[in-house]
Design an enzyme around this catalytic site. Structure first.
Site, PDB file in Angstrom:
ATOM      1  N   PHE A 116       0.805  -1.219   0.000  1.00  0.00           N
ATOM      2  CA  PHE A 116       0.000   0.000   0.000  1.00  0.00           C
ATOM      3  C   PHE A 116       0.837   1.267   0.000  1.00  0.00           C
ATOM      4  CE2 PHE A 116       0.799  -0.495   4.569  1.00  0.00           C
ATOM      5  CZ  PHE A 116       1.067   0.804   4.958  1.00  0.00           C
ATOM      6  N   LYS A 163      -1.011  -7.621  -9.100  1.00  0.00           N
ATOM      7  CA  LYS A 163      -1.980  -7.740  -8.008  1.00  0.00           C
ATOM      8  C   LYS A 163      -1.642  -6.651  -6.995  1.00  0.00           C
ATOM      9  CE  LYS A 163      -2.970  -8.788  -4.369  1.00  0.00           C
ATOM     10  NZ  LYS A 163      -3.597  -7.920  -3.288  1.00  0.00           N
ATOM     11  N   GLU A 201      -4.945  -4.274  -1.986  1.00  0.00           N
ATOM     12  CA  GLU A 201      -6.385  -4.022  -1.985  1.00  0.00           C
ATOM     13  C   GLU A 201      -6.729  -2.725  -1.248  1.00  0.00           C
ATOM     14  OE1 GLU A 201      -5.469  -6.939   1.387  1.00  0.00           O
ATOM     15  OE2 GLU A 201      -4.773  -6.509  -0.646  1.00  0.00           O
ATOM     16  N   SER A 232       5.241  -7.087   3.964  1.00  0.00           N
ATOM     17  CA  SER A 232       5.646  -7.404   5.331  1.00  0.00           C
ATOM     18  C   SER A 232       6.503  -8.662   5.391  1.00  0.00           C
ATOM     19  CB  SER A 232       4.406  -7.597   6.208  1.00  0.00           C
ATOM     20  OG  SER A 232       3.705  -8.774   5.819  1.00  0.00           O
ATOM     21  N   CYS A 235       9.699   1.431   3.699  1.00  0.00           N
ATOM     22  CA  CYS A 235      10.590   0.331   4.076  1.00  0.00           C
ATOM     23  C   CYS A 235      12.024   0.815   4.245  1.00  0.00           C
ATOM     24  CB  CYS A 235      10.527  -0.786   3.040  1.00  0.00           C
ATOM     25  SG  CYS A 235      11.186  -0.334   1.424  1.00  0.00           S
ATOM     26  N   GLU A 255       9.402  -3.615  13.260  1.00  0.00           N
ATOM     27  CA  GLU A 255       9.205  -2.556  12.274  1.00  0.00           C
ATOM     28  C   GLU A 255       7.889  -1.860  12.602  1.00  0.00           C
ATOM     29  OE1 GLU A 255       9.530  -1.851   7.480  1.00  0.00           O
ATOM     30  OE2 GLU A 255       8.771  -3.778   8.190  1.00  0.00           O
TER      31      GLU A 255
END
Length: 497
Positions: free
Chosen positions: A150, A174, A177, A227, A282, A382
Site C-alpha cells: 500500500f 496484483k 487491496e 511485510s 521500508c 518494524e
C-alpha cells in the site's frame, strides 16, 4: 455510493465476479472511496491464459518496438503526473508533494526500461576454440506476477511491470487491496501508450487470488514487496511451485550520527527520513545511533520533531498525512505504550493526535524515544509509523556491531565529515544499501535495490542489471560453421577441436 474498482483482464476493464467485497477507505476520515469485488477463480485463470497467449507474440516483437512503447508510456506518465499524484494522495493520504515523489521515482524506472535494447545485450567471444564462437542471448521468461504494497501505490508497481514487459514478458499485477485506484490508472495509460491488450493484466483481491497465482503452473516469476510474514510466505510458496521469486520484506533502518557531522544537516535529514510519509517506508530511518558527544544533540532533535505537523494531503503546510488504516494506528500506539512499559524515555508522544476538520482520521503525531535498547519491542519491530528511536554508543565500532546484530539489512546511513569513518562504515556494515550523508539511500534505477538478510528473500533484486536478469533467462550458444568437406576425425573427448 462507492465506485467499483475495475480489473484489467484480457485487454478489457471489468468488474470482479468473486464473492468477497473489500472497501477502499480514505485514511483522512475512513469514508469509503471505492469497493473492490475480488476476482473470481475463473477470472484469475482467464488473466493467466490471456497473458500466456499474448506472451507468444509479444516476445517476438522487435526490442526497438518494445522500447518505443516504454518511451510513449513515460511521456504519458509525465503528462499525467499531477493527476496520478492526486490519486495516490486520495487513497493513501500522502501529502501532495510526497505523492508526486512517489510517481516520479516510478517514472525513473520506466525511463530505465526505455533503454531495454542495451540492457538485453549479450556477450560474444570469437574463437573459443579453432573456428568456434560462443555467444549469449537473453530471452524473456513468460508470465510474471507482481504483488505490491500500500505504501507506494505508483512507484512499486512501476518497479515491476514496465521492465518485465520491456524484456518481452507478459505481466499480472496484483496491487494492494487498500490502494487499487492508482494501479488501474497506470494500466489505462499503459494501454494508451500502445501496449498490446493482454500483455498487462490487473487482478484485485487478497490471499485467495495470490495463492492461485503463486501455485499456477504457467506463472514463471513472482515479485513481492510487503511485510515479513507475507514476504516469507510468498517466497516459500512460490519457490515450492518452481517460480523464480524476489521478495522484499521488513526493515529496521539505522542512521549513525558521528559527533563530527554537520549538526544542522543531521537534524534536518533525520526528521524527514524518520517521520516523512508517516514513517510508512521500508527505508524509513527508525533508529538514530548517536555516537559519543552526538548524544548532546537530543534536545535539538526533539525540538525539531516537535515542529512537525501532520495534516491532509492538500494542506501545503503539512509534513505528512495519516497512516493507512485504524488497525495500523492501533498497532503503532500499542508499540508506543510498550516502549514506555519497557523503560524507554518518551520525549514526544504522538498518541491521540488530532487534526482539525478530520476527527476520524488515522492520525499519529511525531513520536520520539530516547534510551532505547535492542531488547525493546520498539527497537526490534518494524513500527511503520512516525516513531523515531534514539540509541547511544561510545564508538563507531559499537554502532556497526549494533546494526550488524539486526536481522534486517535493507538500508542504513552515516552522517560524518570523516572520510575514514565513512569508509570503515561502508566496508564493515552488513546492510545492502548504504548512505553517506544521505539518509534514505534508495538507488536510482540503473543500480538495483539491494536489501540484505531478513529484508530480502531471493537472489536477484529489483530493477537495474539484477532486475533485467530476474525477468530473463540467458541462453549460451556455441557455434561452428564448416568451410570444407574435410573431416578431422571422430572426437571422443569433451575437448573442442
Amino acid at each position: 455510493m462507492s465506485v467499483p474498482v475495475r480489473h484489467l483482464i484480457a485487454g478489457a476493464f471489468v468488474e470482479g465476479l468473486g464473492a468477497q467485497r473489500i472497501p477502499v477507505s480514505n485514511p483522512l476520515d475512513n469514508s469509503t472511496l471505492a469497493e473492490i469485488a475480488c476476482a473470481s477463480a475463473e477470472q484469475v485463470e482467464q488473466a493467466v491464459a490471456s497473458a500466456r497467449e499474448t506472451f507468444a507474440s509479444w516476445k517476438e516483437t522487435p526490442v526497438s518496438e518494445r522500447a518505443r512503447v516504454m518511451l510513449r508510456y513515460q511521456a504519458l506518465l509525465k503528462e499525467h503526473h499531477d493527476e496520478l499524484a492526486k490519486i495516490v494522495s486520495s487513497e493513501l493520504g500522502k501529502t501532495f508533494e510526497d505523492a508526486k515523489g512517489d510517481v516520479w521515482r516510478g517514472i525513473e524506472v520506466v525511463e530505465h526500461a526505455c533503454n531495454v535494447p542495451s540492457l538485453l545485450m549479450g556477450e560474444t567471444v570469437e574463437n573459443v576454440a579453432r573456428n568456434i564462437d560462443t555467444y549469449s542471448i537473453t530471452q524473456p521468461l513468460g508470465v510474471c506476477v507482481g504483488i505490491t504494497p500500500f505504501n507506494f501505490p505508483a512507484m512499486i508497481p512501476l518497479w515491476m511491470f514496465p521492465l518485465a514487459i520491456a524484456c518481452g514478458n507478459a505481466f499480472i499485477l496484483k496491487p494492494s487491496e487498500q490502494v487499487p485506484l492508482t494501479s488501474v490508472r497506470l494500466a489505462e495509460l499503459f494501454l494508451e501508450a500502445g501496449a498490446p491488450k493482454g500483455v498487462l493484466q490487473v487482478v484485485h483481491g487478497g490471499k485467495e487470488q495470490v495463492d492461485q497465482l503463486l501455485k499456477h503452473p504457467q506463472v514463471k516469476a513472482v515479485s513481492f514487496v510487503g511485510s515479513v510474514a507475507v514476504g516469507q510466505y510468498v517466497y516459500h510458496t512460490g519457490t515450492a511451485h518452481n517460480k523464480r521469486v524476489q521478495s522484499f520484506a521488513g526493515a529496521k533502518n539505522h542512521m549513525v550520527i558521528m559527533p563530527d557531522a554537520d549538526k544542522a544537516q543531521v537534524i534536518s535529514n533525520l526528521v524527514g527520513a524518520s517521520v516523512g510519509a508517516a514513517g510508512q517506508r521500508c527505508m524509513a530511518i527508525s533508529v538514530a545511533v548517536l555516537v559519543g558527544a552526538a548524544r548532546e544533540w537530543i534536545p535539538e532533535i526533539r525540538d525539531a520533531l516537535a515542529k512537525v505537523r501532520p495534516g491532509p494531503w492538500d494542506d501545503s503546510g503539512a509534513s505528512y498525512g495519516p497512516v493507512i488504516n485504524p488497525q495500523a494506528k492501533a498497532r503503532i500506539e500499542r508499540l508506543i505504550g510498550q516502549g514506555v512499559e519497557e523503560g524507554a524515555q518518551l520525549l514526544l508522544d504522538g498518541r491521540g493526535y488530532k487534526v482539525e476538520g478530520y476527527p476520524d482520521g488515522n492520525w499519529v503525531g511525531p513520536t520520539l524515544f530516547a534510551g532505547v535498547r535492542p531488547d525493546m519491542a520498539i527497537y526490534r519491530e518494524e513500527v511503520f509509523g512516525p516513531v523515531l528511536c534514539l540509541a547511544e554508543v561510545d564508538s563507531l565500532e559499537q554502532a556497526i556491531r549494533l546494526i550488524n546484530e539486526s536481522p534486517y539489512g535493507n538500508g542504513t546511513s552515516i552522517f560524518t565529515s570523516s572520510g575514514a569513518a565513512a569508509r570503515t562504515f561502508q566496508h564493515h556494515i552488513e546492510v545492502g544499501q548504504v548512505g553517506i550523508n544521505i539518509p534514505i539511500p534508495v538507488p536510482l534505477p540503473f543500480f538495483s535495490f539491494t536489501g540484505w538478510k531478513g529484508s530480502f528473500y531471493g537472489d536477484l533484486h529489483a530493477y537495474g542489471k539484477q532486475g533485467v536478469r530476474f525477468y530473463t533467462e540467458t541462453k549460451t550458444v556455441t557455434a561452428r560453421w564448416f568451410d570444407s568437406d574435410s573431416v578431422a576425425g571422430t572426437n571422443f573427448s569433451i575437448q573442442m577441436r
